[in-house]
Design a protein around this motif. Structure first.
Motif, PDB file in Angstrom:
ATOM      1  N   GLU A   1      -7.716   2.303  -3.856  1.00 24.61           N
ATOM      2  CA  GLU A   1      -8.164   2.373  -2.466  1.00 24.61           C
ATOM      3  C   GLU A   1      -9.433   3.207  -2.438  1.00 24.61           C
ATOM      4  OE1 GLU A   1      -5.779   4.597   0.403  1.00 24.61           O
ATOM      5  OE2 GLU A   1      -6.444   3.222   1.969  1.00 24.61           O
TER       6      GLU A   1
ATOM      7  N   HIS B   1      -9.940  -1.266   5.442  1.00 28.06           N
ATOM      8  CA  HIS B   1     -10.891  -0.159   5.608  1.00 28.06           C
ATOM      9  C   HIS B   1     -12.353  -0.605   5.619  1.00 28.06           C
ATOM     10  CE1 HIS B   1      -8.351   3.405   5.691  1.00 28.06           C
ATOM     11  NE2 HIS B   1      -7.646   2.913   4.696  1.00 28.06           N
TER      12      HIS B   1
ATOM     13  N   HIS C   1       0.822  -1.213   0.000  1.00 28.52           N
ATOM     14  CA  HIS C   1       0.000   0.000   0.000  1.00 28.52           C
ATOM     15  C   HIS C   1       0.853   1.260   0.000  1.00 28.52           C
ATOM     16  CE1 HIS C   1      -3.684   2.187   0.074  1.00 28.52           C
ATOM     17  NE2 HIS C   1      -3.205   2.956   1.025  1.00 28.52           N
TER      18      HIS C   1
ATOM     19  N   HIS D   1     -13.525   3.273   1.969  1.00 21.40           N
ATOM     20  CA  HIS D   1     -12.464   3.906   2.768  1.00 21.40           C
ATOM     21  C   HIS D   1     -13.031   4.320   4.129  1.00 21.40           C
ATOM     22  CE1 HIS D   1      -9.128   6.906   3.512  1.00 21.40           C
ATOM     23  NE2 HIS D   1      -8.478   5.798   3.261  1.00 21.40           N
TER      24      HIS D   1
ATOM     25  N   ARG E   1     -10.343  -0.605  12.539  1.00 19.05           N
ATOM     26  CA  ARG E   1      -9.556  -0.870  11.329  1.00 19.05           C
ATOM     27  C   ARG E   1      -8.722  -2.144  11.453  1.00 19.05           C
ATOM     28  NH1 ARG E   1      -7.482  -1.131   7.770  1.00 19.05           N
ATOM     29  NH2 ARG E   1      -6.134   0.410   6.828  1.00 19.05           N
TER      30      ARG E   1
ATOM     31  N   HIS F   1      -3.302  -3.184   4.137  1.00 19.20           N
ATOM     32  CA  HIS F   1      -2.642  -2.409   5.205  1.00 19.20           C
ATOM     33  C   HIS F   1      -3.547  -2.388   6.436  1.00 19.20           C
ATOM     34  CE1 HIS F   1      -5.061   0.450   2.936  1.00 19.20           C
ATOM     35  NE2 HIS F   1      -4.856   1.441   3.776  1.00 19.20           N
TER      36      HIS F   1
ATOM     37  N   ASP G   1       1.583   1.809   4.459  1.00 20.06           N
ATOM     38  CA  ASP G   1       0.800   3.044   4.310  1.00 20.06           C
ATOM     39  C   ASP G   1       1.687   4.273   4.078  1.00 20.06           C
ATOM     40  OD1 ASP G   1      -1.705   4.155   4.084  1.00 20.06           O
ATOM     41  OD2 ASP G   1      -2.369   3.646   6.111  1.00 20.06           O
TER      42      ASP G   1
HETATM   43 ZN   LIG Z   1      -5.718   3.407   3.902  1.00 21.89          ZN
END
Ligand SMILES: [Zn+2]
Length: 410
Positions: A151, A221, A46, A178, A253, A242, A356
């Motif tokens: 994403e 997410h 990611h 997201h 998350r 991620h 990330d």
């Molecule tokens: Zn993210």
């Protein structure tokens, strides 16, 4: 200021100098790790780096140290022995009105175009990868590996049939949602709670079409109910590009142990994240939030519109705020607590790395990709074999991609 910008500021602040005690590696350990890493294929699942491609003053071939906006560029990839990864088409979705959906559609297409433009501008150093085998070939050619991911599927709400166009243009990894719910799925972090109780009917159709095309699905997410829908629905394994462990820090998350086991049983992979706000409770005060908003106003541009010069000012401004209104900082130790737990629950065949970068990731004692051999040094110290380390640095992820593409093949 959008939720996205605020969350970026939280985590950017985490990259300020470290005050707490942290894990250390000897020069020999780091040298051995770097040598090994150069031999292996190393992919991060990611990279939000495409968010920088349009910025005034950004050139991926140049080093952008001391800038709040940049953690990944070619010099630092070379220094940290990172071969490449999944470069994300991220869209900060609007209010879900028809006009917002058209805006998101255009934003996604523009970001895709910017990735292709970067590739066209750097043909000797970066190359587009489409199949699992492409990555090793590109590395042998002495170039960096660029897979394209998306994403947030909000650019597809206006016209889901665009997915086949994105696939033709190189898209190989797709997340549905997201920070906020959209037409396809519930987010893990929407303050309004569940809207679809998992995937919506449109989300199910989107996932089915991605499977048909051989695009890997990314659960990061999305809500736990979406995870459960994917486990039920997917004929091939999926990934979390991620994400971290709920058992170590209870954040929506992160994934709980029961679901980690289900993921592994289905053949999937979790790529562990280095986003501070998901690793620990940073204890951010309202005063700090307001000060960050004021700082952004002072710099004078929306986050997406900041130039690289403004990114330097942002870095300095956040460092000043750290003196006045300090935050708890996530460190390598915090990351390794998640990493070790997940490795213990699912084993090294189902774990990878997705930190990330350029999207809020990074640790107080690991601020950009130049220091990646620390991860390999830790894995060596823990006794993982070279084969297992190679799997963690990309082999597992490419195995899932292989299964997705094989399933799609006529
Ligand atoms: Zn993210």
């Amino acid at each position: 200021m959008t939720v996205r910008v605020l969350s970026l500021l939280v985590s950017l602040a985490l990259t300020a100098p470290l005050s707490a005690q942290a894990i250390e590696f000897s020069a020999q350990e780091l040298a051995r790790a770097a040598t090994l890493q150069k031999k292996l294929l190393t992919l991060d699942s990611h990279l939000d780096t495409p968010a920088n491609f349009h910025r005034e003053g950004f050139d991926i071939a140049q080093r952008h140290d001391h800038n709040a906006l940049s953690q990944v560029d070619l010099p630092r990839m070379q220094e940290g022995a990172l071969d490449g990864g999944f470069f994300a088409i991220y869209t900060d979705q609007g209010d879900r009105s028809p006009a917002a959906h058209r805006h998101d559609r255009d934003a996604g297409l523009l970001r895709l175009m910017e990735i292709r433009e970067m590739l066209a501008a750097h043909p000797d150093t970066f190359a587009l990868a489409l199949t699992p085998a492409d990555a090793a070939r590109i590395k042998r050619e002495g170039k960096r590996v660029v897979y394209i991911s998306m994403e947030n599927a909000s650019p597809l709400v206006d016209d889901p049939s665009l997915l086949s166009f994105y696939h033709a243009a190189g898209l190989r990894l797709l997340s549905t949602v997201h920070f906020a719910n959209n037409e396809f799925a519930d987010s893990a972090t929407d303050a309004k709670g569940a809207e679809w109780k998992g995937l919506s009917p449109a989300g199910k159709a989107l996932v089915d079409e991605a499977v048909r095309l051989g695009i890997v699905i990314d659960q990061s997410h999305a809500s736990d109910a979406v995870f459960d829908d994917l486990i039920q629905r997917m004929p091939v394994p999926f990934v979390l590009s991620h994400s971290s462990a709920k058992a170590i820090y209870n954040h929506p998350r992160n994934l709980d142990d029961a679901r980690l086991k289900q993921l592994a049983k289905a053949g999937g992979v979790i790529q562990v994240n280095a986003y501070g706000g998901y690793l620990i409770d940073t204890g951010k005060s309202d005063a700090r939030k307001q000060a960050e908003e004021a700082l952004m106003k002072k710099i004078g541009a929306g986050y997406d519109d900041l130039s690289m010069a403004q990114g330097v000012a942002l870095k300095q401004g956040l460092a000043d705020l750290d003196q006045q209104l300090p935050l708890r900082k996530a460190t390598l130790d915090d990351f390794f607590a998640h990493f070790e737990h997940i490795l213990g629950v699912v084993g090294p065949e189902h774990v990878g790395i997705g930190l990330d970068w350029d999207g809020g990731g990074g640790l107080a004692d690991l601020q950009d990709v130049s220091a990646l051999p620390k991860f390999t040094a830790w894995l060596l110290r823990k006794g993982y074999s070279e084969k297992q380390i190679a799997d963690i640095w990309g082999g597992n992820l490419l195995r899932v991609m292989q299964q997705a593409q094989r399933h799609a093949a006529p």
